[in-house]
Design a protein around this motif. Structure first.
Motif, PDB file in Angstrom:
ATOM      1  N   VAL A 340      -5.515  -4.349  -0.083  1.00 21.05           N
ATOM      2  CA  VAL A 340      -4.989  -4.568   1.259  1.00 21.05           C
ATOM      3  C   VAL A 340      -5.575  -3.544   2.227  1.00 21.05           C
ATOM      4  N   CYS A 341      -5.557  -3.899   3.496  1.00 19.11           N
ATOM      5  CA  CYS A 341      -6.011  -2.980   4.534  1.00 19.11           C
ATOM      6  C   CYS A 341      -5.049  -3.069   5.704  1.00 19.11           C
ATOM      7  N   VAL A 342      -4.649  -1.906   6.219  1.00 22.08           N
ATOM      8  CA  VAL A 342      -3.724  -1.847   7.346  1.00 22.08           C
ATOM      9  C   VAL A 342      -4.323  -0.949   8.424  1.00 22.08           C
ATOM     10  N   PRO A 343      -3.844  -1.052   9.669  1.00 24.44           N
ATOM     11  CA  PRO A 343      -4.290  -0.096  10.678  1.00 24.44           C
ATOM     12  C   PRO A 343      -4.069   1.333  10.186  1.00 24.44           C
ATOM     13  N   ARG A 344      -4.971   2.229  10.540  1.00 21.65           N
ATOM     14  CA  ARG A 344      -4.910   3.578   9.975  1.00 21.65           C
ATOM     15  C   ARG A 344      -3.601   4.289  10.286  1.00 21.65           C
ATOM     16  N   SER A 345      -3.005   3.973  11.418  1.00 23.54           N
ATOM     17  CA  SER A 345      -1.722   4.596  11.749  1.00 23.54           C
ATOM     18  C   SER A 345      -0.600   4.124  10.829  1.00 23.54           C
ATOM     19  N   LYS A 346      -0.830   2.997  10.135  1.00 22.65           N
ATOM     20  CA  LYS A 346       0.186   2.436   9.247  1.00 22.65           C
ATOM     21  C   LYS A 346      -0.006   2.840   7.789  1.00 22.65           C
ATOM     22  N   VAL A 347      -1.011   3.653   7.518  1.00 28.41           N
ATOM     23  CA  VAL A 347      -1.260   4.050   6.131  1.00 28.41           C
ATOM     24  C   VAL A 347      -0.027   4.704   5.496  1.00 28.41           C
ATOM     25  N   PRO A 348       0.646   5.658   6.156  1.00 36.00           N
ATOM     26  CA  PRO A 348       1.842   6.233   5.513  1.00 36.00           C
ATOM     27  C   PRO A 348       2.906   5.188   5.209  1.00 36.00           C
ATOM     28  N   ALA A 349       3.139   4.269   6.135  1.00 40.44           N
ATOM     29  CA  ALA A 349       4.164   3.245   5.920  1.00 40.44           C
ATOM     30  C   ALA A 349       3.778   2.322   4.774  1.00 40.44           C
ATOM     31  N   MET A 350       2.502   1.983   4.660  1.00 34.17           N
ATOM     32  CA  MET A 350       2.075   1.099   3.577  1.00 34.17           C
ATOM     33  C   MET A 350       2.177   1.803   2.236  1.00 34.17           C
ATOM     34  N   LEU A 351       1.838   3.080   2.195  1.00 27.00           N
ATOM     35  CA  LEU A 351       1.984   3.826   0.946  1.00 27.00           C
ATOM     36  C   LEU A 351       3.457   3.920   0.537  1.00 27.00           C
ATOM     37  N   ASP A 373     -10.115   4.336   6.375  1.00 28.08           N
ATOM     38  CA  ASP A 373     -10.149   3.086   7.137  1.00 28.08           C
ATOM     39  C   ASP A 373      -8.986   2.165   6.771  1.00 28.08           C
ATOM     40  N   GLY A 374      -7.959   2.715   6.122  1.00 29.93           N
ATOM     41  CA  GLY A 374      -6.747   1.946   5.860  1.00 29.93           C
ATOM     42  C   GLY A 374      -6.844   0.983   4.703  1.00 29.93           C
ATOM     43  N   ASN A 375      -7.899   1.065   3.908  1.00 32.93           N
ATOM     44  CA  ASN A 375      -8.119   0.134   2.799  1.00 32.93           C
ATOM     45  C   ASN A 375      -7.549   0.743   1.517  1.00 32.93           C
ATOM     46  N   LEU A 376      -6.431   0.185   1.054  1.00 30.48           N
ATOM     47  CA  LEU A 376      -5.702   0.745  -0.080  1.00 30.48           C
ATOM     48  C   LEU A 376      -5.897  -0.118  -1.318  1.00 30.48           C
ATOM     49  N   HIS A 377      -6.025   0.550  -2.459  1.00 30.92           N
ATOM     50  CA  HIS A 377      -6.194  -0.139  -3.733  1.00 30.92           C
ATOM     51  C   HIS A 377      -5.089   0.273  -4.706  1.00 30.92           C
ATOM     52  N   PRO A 378      -3.870  -0.230  -4.532  1.00 24.55           N
ATOM     53  CA  PRO A 378      -2.848   0.003  -5.548  1.00 24.55           C
ATOM     54  C   PRO A 378      -3.245  -0.704  -6.849  1.00 24.55           C
ATOM     55  N   LEU A 379      -3.167  -0.005  -7.961  1.00 22.67           N
ATOM     56  CA  LEU A 379      -3.562  -0.535  -9.264  1.00 22.67           C
ATOM     57  C   LEU A 379      -2.302  -0.705 -10.106  1.00 22.67           C
ATOM     58  N   ILE A 380      -1.915  -1.944 -10.323  1.00 25.26           N
ATOM     59  CA  ILE A 380      -0.687  -2.232 -11.061  1.00 25.26           C
ATOM     60  C   ILE A 380      -1.022  -2.239 -12.550  1.00 25.26           C
ATOM     61  N   ARG A 381      -0.454  -1.295 -13.268  1.00 26.85           N
ATOM     62  CA  ARG A 381      -0.736  -1.149 -14.701  1.00 26.85           C
ATOM     63  C   ARG A 381       0.350  -1.854 -15.511  1.00 26.85           C
ATOM     64  N   VAL A 382      -0.091  -2.657 -16.470  1.00 24.54           N
ATOM     65  CA  VAL A 382       0.825  -3.504 -17.228  1.00 24.54           C
ATOM     66  C   VAL A 382       0.555  -3.334 -18.718  1.00 24.54           C
ATOM     67  N   PRO A 383       1.577  -3.159 -19.525  1.00 31.84           N
ATOM     68  CA  PRO A 383       1.357  -3.124 -20.973  1.00 31.84           C
ATOM     69  C   PRO A 383       0.758  -4.439 -21.460  1.00 31.84           C
ATOM     70  N   ALA A 384      -0.159  -4.352 -22.384  1.00 33.60           N
ATOM     71  CA  ALA A 384      -0.753  -5.568 -22.938  1.00 33.60           C
ATOM     72  C   ALA A 384       0.315  -6.379 -23.682  1.00 33.60           C
ATOM     73  N   ASP A 385       0.186  -7.700 -23.618  1.00 37.26           N
ATOM     74  CA  ASP A 385       1.076  -8.612 -24.345  1.00 37.26           C
ATOM     75  C   ASP A 385       2.537  -8.428 -23.960  1.00 37.26           C
ATOM     76  N   ASP A 386       2.777  -8.260 -22.677  1.00 38.94           N
ATOM     77  CA  ASP A 386       4.151  -8.137 -22.170  1.00 38.94           C
ATOM     78  C   ASP A 386       4.314  -9.135 -21.030  1.00 38.94           C
ATOM     79  N   PRO A 387       4.689 -10.392 -21.342  1.00 35.71           N
ATOM     80  CA  PRO A 387       4.776 -11.433 -20.306  1.00 35.71           C
ATOM     81  C   PRO A 387       5.725 -11.082 -19.174  1.00 35.71           C
ATOM     82  N   ALA A 388       6.849 -10.452 -19.482  1.00 32.27           N
ATOM     83  CA  ALA A 388       7.804 -10.105 -18.421  1.00 32.27           C
ATOM     84  C   ALA A 388       7.195  -9.096 -17.453  1.00 32.27           C
ATOM     85  N   ALA A 389       6.444  -8.131 -17.998  1.00 35.17           N
ATOM     86  CA  ALA A 389       5.786  -7.154 -17.134  1.00 35.17           C
ATOM     87  C   ALA A 389       4.713  -7.815 -16.274  1.00 35.17           C
TER      88      ALA A 389
END
Length: 461
Positions: A340-351, A373-389
């Motif tokens: 995602v990318c947000v206006p730079r002034s919104k970076v704290p709010a997006m984080l 430049d407001g371009n954020l890369h949240p990396l969602i880590r998931v246990p392998a073989d965990d459908p609910a996760a």
């Protein structure tokens, strides 16, 4: 299914190899079953493949190195994979006019090294630059660490050769769009249209790129350590308010830094909750002043410490950590990557929103970012073989898209829409705008042969 009409080309039908060529690095993006892959070496061979596929009604999915993170190069059922990795020649380096002409399979870092021998520089530098290709960079309009100051791939593409169909002629027609001159505004901007189109409008077979003079000296590195990721976001917003424009301003949280250190043993300490890494390449005293001002902005925004690095090896290790963060986390299990990318002034709010979404869905999120430049890369880590996760991760993924849109942002800044962001695209853009884009697709690819289903396809597939 066999393809006897292409048997004289480099055709891949081995099931294991074909499976490896049928997807990019996007986690959980659907993958169809391709009938074969072809590895052309020339534009003429690409033309032949496109003509043959058009005659047989076979969809074409083009791929480069497969480093994409949106499913944009994933196979659809019954398609032919067009693997451009062997179209890897640098055709020309024009030093006088600061231009390079390359085939799409040229690796980004290989181009950088080649032009550096002539005192030139190709600035776009996605974190995947050691592996990703120029064709893939063009397909997604890739950005990178230096795009804050120097722009993204589209800013450096002067011209393209592409194999197309539709109004240009029969499928398999090669056209050249754009120019070699520094300026040019003749007609509609077809280069800008093709860059970022993810292979849905044709097959790019040659790229004419703008270069810059190489930087005279190594950039200065400014590092700030913060007690929270939101505090680091506040420093980004403060730097913007003060009019500071480093060449790069990157964020890594503690989880990213620790994952890299555990893997590569670079001697980095992961004690702070977040780091900001900046590069200043303004020469001379002005650069010194800019580095001092940036460190001051970090401290005023709550940094535990902020200093200009005087150790060249330490600075290189920190930026290496930034580039290695995604593969380091991927080693630990499946990673669903946001863009995602947000206006730079919104970076704290997006984080802050990312932290709240992670807590509510009980998912683990590590965050890195082209923060400047407001371009954020949240990396969602998931246990392998965990459908609910996995279900929780996908829900968090969609909520982050909605949060970015609500803050005036966009669902993708450089990874592309592909398959993962189709629903988000419809949430972000007005129906009339989507209709205009659909009309362009139908006009330029009336038979829907080029990468069907991507970007504008059914978001529920």
């Amino acid at each position: 299914m066999t393809l006897p009409f292409l048997a004289h080309l480099d055709v891949v039908t081995d099931a294991d190899v074909l499976a490896s060529l049928s997807h990019d690095d996007a986690e959980w993006a659907p993958v169809g079953r391709a009938v074969a892959a072809v590895r052309p070496r020339t534009t003429a061979e690409v033309q032949e493949v496109v003509r043959a596929c058009a005659a047989q009604g076979i969809p074409i999915v083009t791929r480069g190195a497969g480093t994409g993170l949106s499913g944009g190069a994933n196979a659809v059922d019954g398609c032919l994979i067009l693997d451009l990795a062997k179209m890897n020649k640098i055709l020309e380096i024009d030093v006088d006019n600061q231009i390079a002409v390359v085939q799409p399979g040229v690796v980004n870092n290989n181009l950088k090294a080649a032009v550096a021998e002539h005192g030139l520089w190709y600035p776009p530098d996605p974190a995947s630059a050691p592996w990703s290709t120029i064709g893939g960079n063009v397909a997604t309009n890739a950005g990178g660490l230096c795009c804050l100051k120097y722009g993204v791939t589209r800013d450096y593409v002067l011209g393209l050769e592409a194999v197309v169909g539709g109004p240009a002629g029969d499928y398999g027609t090669a056209v050249r769009v754009g120019h070699r001159t520094t300026k040019g505004v003749a007609g509609y901007d077809l280069v800008g249209l093709l860059v970022g189109s993810e292979g849905t409008l044709g097959v790019v077979t040659e790229v004419t790129l703008r270069l810059r003079a190489a930087r005279a000296a190594a950039p200065r590195t400014v590092v700030g350590a913060f007690p929270s990721i939101v505090a680091a976001g506040n420093a980004v917003a403060a730097s913007t308010r003060r009019g500071l424009l480093p060449a790069a301003l990157e964020l890594l949280d503690k989880a990213c830094l620790q994952a890299v250190e555990d893997w590569k043993h670079l001697g980095l300490s992961a004690t702070a909750e977040a780091l900001l890494l900046a590069q200043i390449d303004t020469p001379g005293r002005a650069g010194d002043d800019e580095a001092t001002a940036l460190a001051s902005a970090f401290r005023d925004a709550g940094a535990e410490w902020a200093e200009q690095s005087t150790d060249e090896f330490e600075a290189e290790a920190l930026f290496s950590a930034r580039r290695l963060a995604y593969p380091a986390l991927e080693r630990l299990g499946p990673v669903l990557t946001e863009d995602v990318c947000v206006p730079r002034s919104k970076v704290p709010a997006m984080l802050a929103a990312i932290e709240e979404i992670a807590a509510r869905h009980q998912v683990s999120i590590a965050t890195l970012a082209h923060a400047g430049d407001g371009n954020l890369h949240p990396l969602i880590r998931v246990p392998a073989d965990d459908p609910a996760a996995q279900v929780a991760a996908q829900a968090a993924f969609e909520e982050m898209l909605q949060s970015a849109i609500a803050m005036g942002g966009t669902v993708t800044a450089e990874h592309g829409v592909g398959l993962l962001k189709r629903r988000g695209l419809r949430q972000e853009q007005q129906p009339g705008v989507l209709a205009m884009q659909q009309a362009i697709k139908e006009a330029l690819d009336p038979r829907n042969l080029f990468n069907p289903g991507k970007i504008l396809g059914d978001p529920d597939l």
